[in-house]
Write a protein that holds these residues in place. Structure first.
Motif, PDB file in Angstrom:
ATOM      1  N   GLU A   2       1.401   2.840  -3.490  1.00 49.82           N
ATOM      2  CA  GLU A   2       0.343   3.686  -4.042  1.00 49.82           C
ATOM      3  C   GLU A   2       0.268   5.025  -3.320  1.00 49.82           C
ATOM      4  O   GLU A   2       0.018   6.062  -3.945  1.00 49.82           O
ATOM      5  CB  GLU A   2      -1.012   2.975  -4.039  1.00 49.82           C
ATOM      6  CG  GLU A   2      -1.650   2.799  -2.705  1.00 49.82           C
ATOM      7  CD  GLU A   2      -2.963   2.037  -2.753  1.00 49.82           C
ATOM      8  OE1 GLU A   2      -3.924   2.526  -2.142  1.00 49.82           O
ATOM      9  OE2 GLU A   2      -3.025   0.959  -3.386  1.00 49.82           O
ATOM     10  N   LEU A   3       0.493   5.032  -2.003  1.00 47.16           N
ATOM     11  CA  LEU A   3       0.453   6.285  -1.252  1.00 47.16           C
ATOM     12  C   LEU A   3       1.586   7.218  -1.676  1.00 47.16           C
ATOM     13  O   LEU A   3       1.380   8.424  -1.851  1.00 47.16           O
ATOM     14  CB  LEU A   3       0.510   6.012   0.247  1.00 47.16           C
ATOM     15  CG  LEU A   3      -0.666   5.217   0.818  1.00 47.16           C
ATOM     16  CD1 LEU A   3      -0.412   4.845   2.272  1.00 47.16           C
ATOM     17  CD2 LEU A   3      -1.962   5.987   0.672  1.00 47.16           C
TER      18      LEU A   3
ATOM     19  N   LYS B  93      -2.552   6.901   6.545  1.00 46.93           N
ATOM     20  CA  LYS B  93      -3.049   8.276   6.464  1.00 46.93           C
ATOM     21  C   LYS B  93      -3.049   8.953   7.824  1.00 46.93           C
ATOM     22  O   LYS B  93      -2.785  10.146   7.917  1.00 46.93           O
ATOM     23  CB  LYS B  93      -4.442   8.297   5.843  1.00 46.93           C
ATOM     24  CG  LYS B  93      -4.406   8.038   4.345  1.00 46.93           C
ATOM     25  CD  LYS B  93      -5.786   7.997   3.737  1.00 46.93           C
ATOM     26  CE  LYS B  93      -5.671   7.644   2.259  1.00 46.93           C
ATOM     27  NZ  LYS B  93      -6.976   7.474   1.635  1.00 46.93           N
TER      28      LYS B  93
ATOM     29  N   ASN C  22      -7.198  -1.704   2.856  1.00 49.86           N
ATOM     30  CA  ASN C  22      -7.935  -0.554   3.387  1.00 49.86           C
ATOM     31  C   ASN C  22      -7.453  -0.202   4.788  1.00 49.86           C
ATOM     32  O   ASN C  22      -7.309   0.969   5.138  1.00 49.86           O
ATOM     33  CB  ASN C  22      -9.442  -0.826   3.392  1.00 49.86           C
ATOM     34  CG  ASN C  22     -10.020  -0.792   1.994  1.00 49.86           C
ATOM     35  OD1 ASN C  22      -9.482  -0.139   1.100  1.00 49.86           O
ATOM     36  ND2 ASN C  22     -11.114  -1.506   1.791  1.00 49.86           N
TER      37      ASN C  22
ATOM     38  N   VAL D 228       0.833  -1.202   0.000  1.00 52.59           N
ATOM     39  CA  VAL D 228       0.000   0.000   0.000  1.00 52.59           C
ATOM     40  C   VAL D 228       0.868   1.253   0.000  1.00 52.59           C
ATOM     41  O   VAL D 228       0.492   2.278  -0.568  1.00 52.59           O
ATOM     42  CB  VAL D 228      -0.974  -0.024   1.202  1.00 52.59           C
ATOM     43  CG1 VAL D 228      -1.739   1.263   1.330  1.00 52.59           C
ATOM     44  CG2 VAL D 228      -1.924  -1.210   1.071  1.00 52.59           C
TER      45      VAL D 228
ATOM     46  N   ARG E 162      -4.086   1.501   4.429  1.00 50.23           N
ATOM     47  CA  ARG E 162      -4.260   2.864   3.915  1.00 50.23           C
ATOM     48  C   ARG E 162      -4.681   3.806   5.036  1.00 50.23           C
ATOM     49  O   ARG E 162      -4.142   4.900   5.179  1.00 50.23           O
ATOM     50  CB  ARG E 162      -5.325   2.892   2.812  1.00 50.23           C
ATOM     51  CG  ARG E 162      -4.814   2.519   1.472  1.00 50.23           C
ATOM     52  CD  ARG E 162      -5.899   2.697   0.391  1.00 50.23           C
ATOM     53  NE  ARG E 162      -5.587   1.778  -0.680  1.00 50.23           N
ATOM     54  CZ  ARG E 162      -6.135   0.581  -0.842  1.00 50.23           C
ATOM     55  NH1 ARG E 162      -7.086   0.165  -0.037  1.00 50.23           N
ATOM     56  NH2 ARG E 162      -5.756  -0.188  -1.835  1.00 50.23           N
ATOM     57  N   GLN E 163      -5.687   3.385   5.814  1.00 45.77           N
ATOM     58  CA  GLN E 163      -6.194   4.200   6.910  1.00 45.77           C
ATOM     59  C   GLN E 163      -5.101   4.454   7.932  1.00 45.77           C
ATOM     60  O   GLN E 163      -4.919   5.579   8.389  1.00 45.77           O
ATOM     61  CB  GLN E 163      -7.371   3.487   7.577  1.00 45.77           C
ATOM     62  CG  GLN E 163      -8.640   4.247   7.811  1.00 45.77           C
ATOM     63  CD  GLN E 163      -8.806   5.564   7.130  1.00 45.77           C
ATOM     64  OE1 GLN E 163      -8.982   5.657   5.931  1.00 45.77           O
ATOM     65  NE2 GLN E 163      -8.759   6.611   7.893  1.00 45.77           N
TER      66      GLN E 163
END
Length: 184
Positions: A68-69, A121, A114, A65, A117-118
């Motif tokens: 992509e970030l 972030k 997911n 992930v 990602r969370q």
């Protein structure tokens, strides 16, 4: 590596790796016309794949992930810079530099992705931005003939700051209380 050698290796090993597949695709895309030998090798490979003599290894069964970030952040920053100047930046160089300084965030399911990602972030956004900005800064300062930043010379304070940033990211709730420390 040539198509013939890739096919020969795949037939010998019994599998076609994603790297081999990409290389065959790259050769085909870059060639204006393939030779008879190359077509024959591709035909042999297709036949071996159809009969099961050669098995194609799946590309990825997991994702990072963080990739992509970092790409999202890098593209946003590069777009801003390129819109206001004549500078052209290499997304790959910038992403690679930042990714080499950030922790990977692997997941095998969409649910796991997911979650990662969370988590990124909330916990790593500033650190990701900092690494992308540093990569862009180094890329802008590189001579045009060598745009890939290989290494930077860090002073002791810069290394200490990087370690401090990592500790803040990974141990944000850790506090060292001076009244609990006993002299040795």
């Amino acid at each position: 590596m040539s198509i013939e050698k890739i096919v020969e290796q795949a037939l010998q090993d019994g599998y076609l790796t994603p790297t081999m597949e990409v290389e065959v695709g790259r050769i085909c895309d870059n060639a204006s016309e393939l030779s008879i030998e190359e077509y024959m090798a591709l035909d042999r490979l297709m036949g071996a794949l159809l009969t099961g003599e050669v098995v194609a290894v799946p590309r990825k069964q997991f994702i990072n992930v963080m990739e992509e970030l970092v790409l999202t952040e890098a593209i946003a920053r590069i777009t801003e810079i390129e819109a206001t100047s004549d500078t052209t930046l290499d997304v790959g160089d910038i992403a690679a530099y930042a990714l080499n300084r950030l922790p990977p965030l692997y997941a095998t399911t969409e649910e796991g992705a997911n979650y990662q990602r969370q988590r990124a972030k909330t916990e790593l956004h500033d650190f990701i931005s900092q690494q992308v900005n540093e990569a862009i800064s180094l890329n802008l300062n590189q001579p045009n003939d060598n745009k890939t930043p290989v290494s930077t010379k860090n002073t002791g304070n810069e290394v200490l700051q990087q370690v401090s940033n990592l500790l803040q990211v990974y141990a944000p709730n850790f506090e060292q209380k001076s009244n609990n420390l006993k002299p040795i």
